[in-house]
Design an enzyme around this catalytic site. Structure first.
Site, PDB file in Angstrom:
ATOM      1  N   SER A  42       0.811  -1.219   0.000  1.00 16.59           N
ATOM      2  CA  SER A  42       0.000   0.000   0.000  1.00 16.59           C
ATOM      3  C   SER A  42       0.846   1.273   0.000  1.00 16.59           C
ATOM      4  CB  SER A  42      -0.951  -0.044   1.189  1.00 16.59           C
ATOM      5  OG  SER A  42      -1.765   1.095   1.217  1.00 16.59           O
ATOM      6  N   ASP A  47      -1.172   1.839  -3.785  1.00 13.54           N
ATOM      7  CA  ASP A  47      -1.991   0.816  -4.440  1.00 13.54           C
ATOM      8  C   ASP A  47      -3.371   1.343  -4.831  1.00 13.54           C
ATOM      9  OD1 ASP A  47      -2.884   0.882  -1.815  1.00 13.54           O
ATOM     10  OD2 ASP A  47      -3.326  -1.261  -1.738  1.00 13.54           O
ATOM     11  N   ASP A  56      -5.968   2.696  -3.424  1.00 15.66           N
ATOM     12  CA  ASP A  56      -7.270   2.550  -2.757  1.00 15.66           C
ATOM     13  C   ASP A  56      -7.665   3.808  -1.985  1.00 15.66           C
ATOM     14  OD1 ASP A  56      -5.417   2.126  -0.767  1.00 15.66           O
ATOM     15  OD2 ASP A  56      -6.261   0.231  -0.051  1.00 15.66           O
TER      16      ASP A  56
HETATM   17 MG    MG Z   1      -3.514   1.596   0.095  1.00 16.34          MG
END
Ligand code: MG
Length: 456
Positions: free
Chosen positions: A95, A239, A241
């Site tokens: 992440s 990543d 998100d």
């Molecule tokens: Mg993330």
């Protein structure tokens, strides 16, 4: 029994905590629990090819049929898992962590990270030495799966496309050398925007900024916004998100402000719905939900807690202050590109500059601090605090959250990852939130000292 999983999958420093051997065994253990059809994806980190091949070997060794997505954002893997009715997925990513880290996220068939009960089952198999391997004639098979186009279309289709396209907005995007570069520009174009980018080449060394977007590291995005006259700037984590927003004047906002805007627009369309958010979120979310006739459900801290609650209770919207928004009509997990699309839709509908839209929600100031506390003392410190609290009301969803009459609050929460107790306070002015932090920091330090029987 030892633990592998932290708050967001398995993470560690490459070739120190996280090795290929570990990932082979973790993936074979996960494969033996998830089922036979599993999606596999990775982010753009330098070590991700290494761990992706390790995960692939692990999955094939227990007979899984593996669907290889290649380099994708985490929300794309989650989308694919659900869209293609697979039994689960494995995503190689750390992440927003620094480049020396990598990690493994295990996704259930519903597209959400597996619940703790499943993590524990995987760990049980892992610590027993791994699952039983398949005989040669039953080892798994490998297929490529191309899903980016379908994913991008899905995100765009969950907005009022005609209105957004008509607004012909200009957006500046900063993927931070992460995998958002594969989807966010494409989606913004699909939404009729003129797109400018910075840090849009995927580079696992993250040469331009930390892969966690924060107000202090988005200078190049702010500059791009101002230089191009963009209506909005969007920065993503490694990543993709999470998304953090910059207004047309180049100012950066925390995720609770952008989430508040998403909530207000959502509740205008979906009357009386429930919105989920962790107990650490700003009170602005509660205010906005109540002002628009919805109801708010506080959850434990952490995106998986929010997503799992949403699935269980069929909640359509959730969000965190770090820029993670879960929009279940698309998928009930954090998705930076979907968040961007929802903000663009709000701007197109309101026909007002984003600075004015966000400005409405700048009512509170939050402060945070970590107070050192050995893991063994955490329960006792919390017990002591609980017995001597003075507040208007106390919430015990995750740690202790004390509410005061003047709308200020403090959350006292033992960290799940460090020997520390975390304090989050919020008030209408910064002096008050800092005062709350100082007050409880002192109390905790004194309690730890007393329990330790030594000077702090
Ligand atoms: Mg993330």
């Amino acid at each position: 029994m030892g633990r592998l999983f932290g708050t967001n999958g398995v993470r560690g420093v490459v070739n120190r905590d996280l090795t290929a051997e570990l990932v082979v065994k973790l993936a074979s253990s996960a494969g033996s629990i998830l089922g036979s059809r599993v999606a596999l994806g990775r982010d753009g980190r330098t070590s991700s090819p290494l761990f992706k091949e390790a995960a692939l070997s692990g999955l094939l060794s227990v007979g899984c049929e593996v669907f290889d997505l290649g380099i994708v954002p985490t929300p794309v893997l989650q989308y694919a898992t659900k869209y293609f009715n697979l039994d689960g997925g494995i995503m190689i990513t750390a992440s927003h962590n620094p480049p020396e880290f990598n990690g493994v996220k295990v996704i259930a068939g519903d597209g959400v990270e597996v619940p703790q009960t499943v993590e524990e089952r995987i760990e049980e198999v892992y610590f027993k030495g791994g699952p039983e391997l398949a005989p040669w004639y039953r080892v798994g098979s490998l297929h490529d799966l191309h899903v980016l186009e379908s994913y991008c279309r899905s995100v765009a289709s969950h907005t009022d496309l005609e209105t957004v396209r008509k607004a012909k907005m200009k957006v500046a995007l900063d993927p931070g050398n992460g995998v958002a570069a594969l989807v966010a520009p494409r989606i913004a174009q699909e939404l009729g925007c003129e797109v400018y980018t910075v840090n849009a080449d995927i580079d696992g060394t993250f040469p331009s900024r930390d892969s966690e977007p924060r107000p202090d590291n988005l200078n190049s995005l702010s500059t791009l916004v101002k230089a191009t006259g963009a209506d909005l700037g969007v920065a993503f984590d490694g990543d993709a998100d999470r998304a953090i927003f910059v207004d047309e004047l180049g100012r950066v906002y925390w995720g609770d402000i952008s989430f508040a805007l998403v909530v207000s627009e959502f509740l205008k369309k979906h009357h009386g719905e429930v919105v989920a958010t962790p107990v650490s979120s700003s009170k602005i979310i509660k205010d906005v939900v109540e002002d628009h006739g919805g109801s708010l459900l506080w959850t434990r801290v952490g995106s998986v807690a929010v997503s799992r609650t949403m699935v269980e209770k069929s909640i359509k919207l959730g969000g965190e202050e770090n820029g993670g928004v879960m929009y279940a009509l698309h998928q009930p997990v954090r998705d930076g590109s979907m968040t961007m699309a929802l903000i663009l839709e709000a701007m197109a509908k309101k026909e007002e500059p984003i600075s004015r839209l966000f400005g409405e929600f700048l009512k509170y100031k939050q402060s945070k601090v970590k107070v050192p506390c050995p893991d063994t003392l955490k329960p006792k410190v919390m017990e002591k605090l609980e017995s001597s609290l003075e507040a208007e009301s106390v919430e015990k969803i995750d740690g202790l959250k004390l509410w005061y009459r003047d709308d200020s609050w403090i959350l006292i929460r033992p960290s799940g990852t460090e020997p520390a107790i975390r304090l989050y306070a919020e008030a209408r002015d910064e002096a008050k939130s800092l005062k709350l932090i100082e007050e409880y920091k002192k109390i905790i330090e004194e309690t730890v000292t007393k329990l330790n029987g030594c000077a702090f």
